[in-house]
Design an enzyme around this catalytic site. Structure first.
Site, PDB file in Angstrom:
ATOM      1  N   GLU A   1     -13.288 -19.274 -17.488  1.00  0.00           N
ATOM      2  CA  GLU A   1     -13.222 -20.684 -17.847  1.00  0.00           C
ATOM      3  C   GLU A   1     -13.199 -21.579 -16.617  1.00  0.00           C
ATOM      4  O   GLU A   1     -12.738 -21.194 -15.545  1.00  0.00           O
ATOM      5  CB  GLU A   1     -12.013 -20.947 -18.743  1.00  0.00           C
TER       6      GLU A   1
ATOM      7  N   CYS B   1       2.236 -13.557 -12.458  1.00  0.00           N
ATOM      8  CA  CYS B   1       3.190 -14.678 -12.551  1.00  0.00           C
ATOM      9  C   CYS B   1       3.630 -14.834 -14.010  1.00  0.00           C
ATOM     10  O   CYS B   1       2.805 -14.813 -14.925  1.00  0.00           O
ATOM     11  CB  CYS B   1       2.557 -15.964 -12.030  1.00  0.00           C
TER      12      CYS B   1
ATOM     13  N   GLY C   1      -7.400 -16.269 -11.685  1.00  0.00           N
ATOM     14  CA  GLY C   1      -7.620 -15.399 -10.539  1.00  0.00           C
ATOM     15  C   GLY C   1      -6.861 -15.838  -9.307  1.00  0.00           C
ATOM     16  O   GLY C   1      -6.435 -16.979  -9.198  1.00  0.00           O
ATOM     17  N   GLU C   2      -6.691 -14.888  -8.385  1.00  0.00           N
ATOM     18  CA  GLU C   2      -6.024 -15.178  -7.115  1.00  0.00           C
ATOM     19  C   GLU C   2      -7.102 -15.132  -6.031  1.00  0.00           C
ATOM     20  O   GLU C   2      -7.586 -14.050  -5.671  1.00  0.00           O
ATOM     21  CB  GLU C   2      -4.913 -14.146  -6.866  1.00  0.00           C
TER      22      GLU C   2
ATOM     23  N   CYS D   1       2.135 -17.613 -16.485  1.00  0.00           N
ATOM     24  CA  CYS D   1       0.689 -17.845 -16.430  1.00  0.00           C
ATOM     25  C   CYS D   1      -0.065 -16.973 -17.436  1.00  0.00           C
ATOM     26  O   CYS D   1       0.143 -15.759 -17.501  1.00  0.00           O
ATOM     27  CB  CYS D   1       0.184 -17.565 -15.013  1.00  0.00           C
TER      28      CYS D   1
ATOM     29  N   CYS E   1      -4.061 -22.650 -17.376  1.00  0.00           N
ATOM     30  CA  CYS E   1      -4.911 -21.578 -16.860  1.00  0.00           C
ATOM     31  C   CYS E   1      -5.027 -20.408 -17.818  1.00  0.00           C
ATOM     32  O   CYS E   1      -4.032 -19.829 -18.208  1.00  0.00           O
ATOM     33  CB  CYS E   1      -4.252 -20.961 -15.622  1.00  0.00           C
TER      34      CYS E   1
ATOM     35  N   CYS F   1      -6.426 -11.512 -13.687  1.00  0.00           N
ATOM     36  CA  CYS F   1      -5.658 -11.613 -12.441  1.00  0.00           C
ATOM     37  C   CYS F   1      -4.596 -10.527 -12.449  1.00  0.00           C
ATOM     38  O   CYS F   1      -4.098 -10.148 -13.499  1.00  0.00           O
ATOM     39  CB  CYS F   1      -4.992 -12.997 -12.384  1.00  0.00           C
TER      40      CYS F   1
HETATM   41  N1  SAH Z   1      -3.707 -17.686  -8.244  1.00  0.00           N
HETATM   42  C1  SAH Z   1      -3.668 -18.991  -7.680  1.00  0.00           C
HETATM   43  C2  SAH Z   1      -4.462 -20.038  -8.433  1.00  0.00           C
HETATM   44  C3  SAH Z   1      -4.398 -20.062  -9.931  1.00  0.00           C
HETATM   45  S1  SAH Z   1      -3.234 -20.983 -10.818  1.00  0.00           S
HETATM   46  C4  SAH Z   1      -2.239 -19.457  -7.511  1.00  0.00           C
HETATM   47  O1  SAH Z   1      -1.336 -18.742  -7.927  1.00  0.00           O
HETATM   48  O2  SAH Z   1      -2.018 -20.492  -6.911  1.00  0.00           O
HETATM   49  C5  SAH Z   1      -3.160 -22.631 -10.324  1.00  0.00           C
HETATM   50  C6  SAH Z   1      -1.738 -23.181 -10.390  1.00  0.00           C
HETATM   51  O3  SAH Z   1      -1.269 -23.323 -11.752  1.00  0.00           O
HETATM   52  C7  SAH Z   1      -0.732 -22.286  -9.703  1.00  0.00           C
HETATM   53  O4  SAH Z   1       0.174 -23.068  -8.994  1.00  0.00           O
HETATM   54  C8  SAH Z   1      -0.059 -21.598 -10.873  1.00  0.00           C
HETATM   55  O5  SAH Z   1       1.181 -21.073 -10.503  1.00  0.00           O
HETATM   56  C9  SAH Z   1       0.006 -22.717 -11.884  1.00  0.00           C
HETATM   57  N2  SAH Z   1       0.188 -22.304 -13.287  1.00  0.00           N
HETATM   58  C10 SAH Z   1      -0.271 -21.221 -13.926  1.00  0.00           C
HETATM   59  N3  SAH Z   1       0.103 -21.213 -15.216  1.00  0.00           N
HETATM   60  C11 SAH Z   1       0.825 -22.322 -15.400  1.00  0.00           C
HETATM   61  C12 SAH Z   1       1.501 -22.899 -16.519  1.00  0.00           C
HETATM   62  N4  SAH Z   1       1.502 -22.287 -17.703  1.00  0.00           N
HETATM   63  N5  SAH Z   1       2.140 -24.067 -16.332  1.00  0.00           N
HETATM   64  C13 SAH Z   1       2.133 -24.690 -15.126  1.00  0.00           C
HETATM   65  N6  SAH Z   1       1.523 -24.199 -14.048  1.00  0.00           N
HETATM   66  C14 SAH Z   1       0.879 -23.036 -14.171  1.00  0.00           C
END
Ligand code: SAH
Length: 348
Positions: free
Chosen positions: A94, A118, A161-162, A121, A335, A114
C-alpha cells in the site's frame, strides 16, 4: 536460466552500458530512461519513439516491473488517497497520497510485510514476505503520478517495511528518485523512517545524502521501549542518540523523532520530561503521532488534552514539535491496515 535484468532499477550510466553491450547507442538509453523515470511509462510498448522491433527485443531481454491498482480509497475528510497495488508476483503493497499546501506527498512501502515486530503496528503482524526492488518502490510513485495526474514533490518512506532492513535497494531507489535525469525529487523533500537499526543509520550518514532521517523513538527508556519495539533489545537508546548525532554531523540534516502517543503507556509528564532530556542536546524535531489503534492490539490513543499538554511541555523547553495531522483517518490510515484487510478478505 539467468534472471532477467530489472531494467528500471538501473542508473542511467548502467543502462547506457547495458544497451551498449547490445549494440545500441547512448541516446537510445537516454530515451528509454526518460520513458521509465520521467514519463512513467508502464511498458516498453508505450515507448513509441523506439522502434517496434527494439521494444519487442527489450521485452525478451528485460524485466519491466509495473503495478496494478487493485483498490483506491479516498478520504472524504482531507482528500488523502490510499492505494493498494499488486506486484507481478501477486503480493500487494500500500501507498498513500497526501495533498498539502506545499505540494503532494507520497508515502511508500519498502518491503512486503515487516519483521521488526513493533507492537502497535499492523504491517508486522504477518512478518516479512520479501524486500521490494528499487523499481517497485519507484513504481508506487510513478503509478500515483499517472493515476492522479499530479506531480509528486515529497516522498516519505514510512509505509510498510523497515527501509534499513532493505538497505541496498532503498539506497538505489533514493538515488534514482532524486536523479536529475529522472523525476528529480529534491533530496531535501525525502524522508526515510527507521525503527533504529544503528549500524545502518551510521552507514546512511556516510552516504551523505540530504534526506531527512526520522527515528521511531516512541519511548524514553530502554525498558519502556522494549515493551513496544523488539528492536530495542538489540540497540539501546544511548546508541540510537549517538547514531543520530553522527547523522547530523555527517549530513547537517536535522533529525526527526517520531513519537506515537499511546494512552497510559508513554504519554505521562515523566515521559515528556525524559523526552526533553533526550532531545535537548540534539538538533531535532519531534513529531507526535496520536497512535492509530489496530484491532489486533488493545492500545488506545491518548486523549487530546493529554497530547496538547505533552506538546506544551516540549515547547516550553524550546523543542521543535508538531502533532502529526491524522490524514485519512476514515480510510484505514494506519500502516499496513489496508493490505491486511485485503489479505484477510482473500483468505476467507
Ligand atoms: N519501519 C519504519 C517505517 C514504517 S512506520 C519505522 O519503524 O520507522 C512509520 C511510522 O509509523 C513509525 O514511526 C511507526 O512506528 C509508526 N506507526 C506504525 N503503526 C502505527 C500506529 N498504529 N499508530 C501510530 N503510529 C504507528
Amino acid at each position: 536460466m539467468n534472471q532477467k535484468i530489472d531494467i528500471k532499477s538501473l542508473t542511467l550510466q548502467e543502462l547506457i552500458e547495458e544497451l551498449k553491450n547490445r549494440g545500441e547507442k547512448p541516446f537510445r538509453a537516454k530515451q528509454m530512461y526518460e520513458w521509465m523515470h520521467v514519463k512513467c511509462a508502464r511498458s516498453f510498448e508505450e515507448m513509441t519513439n523506439l522502434s517496434k522491433n527494439f521494444r519487442e527485443q527489450c521485452e525478451e531481454w528485460y524485466e519491466y516491473t509495473s503495478l496494478q491498482a487493485v483498490q483506491v480509497q479516498e478520504s472524504k475528510l482531507d482528500g488523502t488517497k490510499k492505494f493498494l497495488f499488486q506486484l507481478a508476483d501477486g503480493n500487494v503493497v500500500e501507498s498513500v497520497w497526501m495533498k498539502y499546501k506545499h505540494g503532494n506527498s507520497v508515502c511508500i512501502s519498502s518491503q512486503v510485510g515487516c519483521r521488526m515486530g513493533c507492537r502497535f503496528c499492523a504491517s508486522t503482524l504477518d512478518g516479512l514476505e520479501r524486500n521490494l526492488l528499487p523499481s517497485e518502490m519507484l513504481d508506487q510513485i510513478y503509478a500515483i503520478t499517472v493515476l492522479t495526474g499530479e506531480r509528486v514533490s515529497n516522498v516519505v518512506v514510512m509505509g510498510t517495511g523497515e527501509p534499513m532492513d532493505n538497505y541496498d535497494n532503498v539506497i538505489r531507489f533514493l538515488k534514482l528518485l532524486t536523479d536529475e535525469n529522472g523525476l528529480h525529487i529534491s533530496q531535501r523533500n525525502v524522508t526515510v523512517s527507521t525503527c533504529g537499526l544503528v549500524p545502518r543509520m551510521r552507514q546512511l550518514a556516510e552516504e551523505k545524502l540530504q534526506i531527512t532521517l526520522a527515528l521511531s523513538l516512541h519511548a524514553t527508556t530502554d525498558e519502556k521501549r522494549k515493551n513496544l519495539m523488539p528492536i530495542a533489545n538489540r540497540y539501546s537508546i544511548a546508541e540510537l542518540m549517538d547514531a543520530c548525532r553522527y547523522y547530523f554531523e555527517q549530513t547537517g540534516r536535522r533529525i526527526t523523532f517520531e513519537y506515537s502517543l499511546v494512552g497510559g503507556v508513554n504519554d505521562t509528564d515523566e515521559d515528556a520530561r525524559e523526552l526533553i532530556e533526550l532531545a535537548k542536546p540534539l538538533c531535532c524535531h519531534i513529531n507526535l503521532i496520536p497512535v492509530n489503534p489496530i484491532k489486533e492490539r488493545d492500545y488506545v490513543q491518548s486523549d487530546m488534552q493529554r497530547i496538547l499538554s505533552f506538546k506544551n511541555k516540549l515547547e516550553k523547553n524550546k523543542i521543535n514539535v508538531t502533532i502529526r495531522r491524522e490524514m485519512g483517518r476514515d480510510i484505514d490510515g494506519a500502516c499496513g491496515q489496508l493490505r491486511r484487510r485485503h489479505i484477510e478478505k482473500s483468505d476467507l
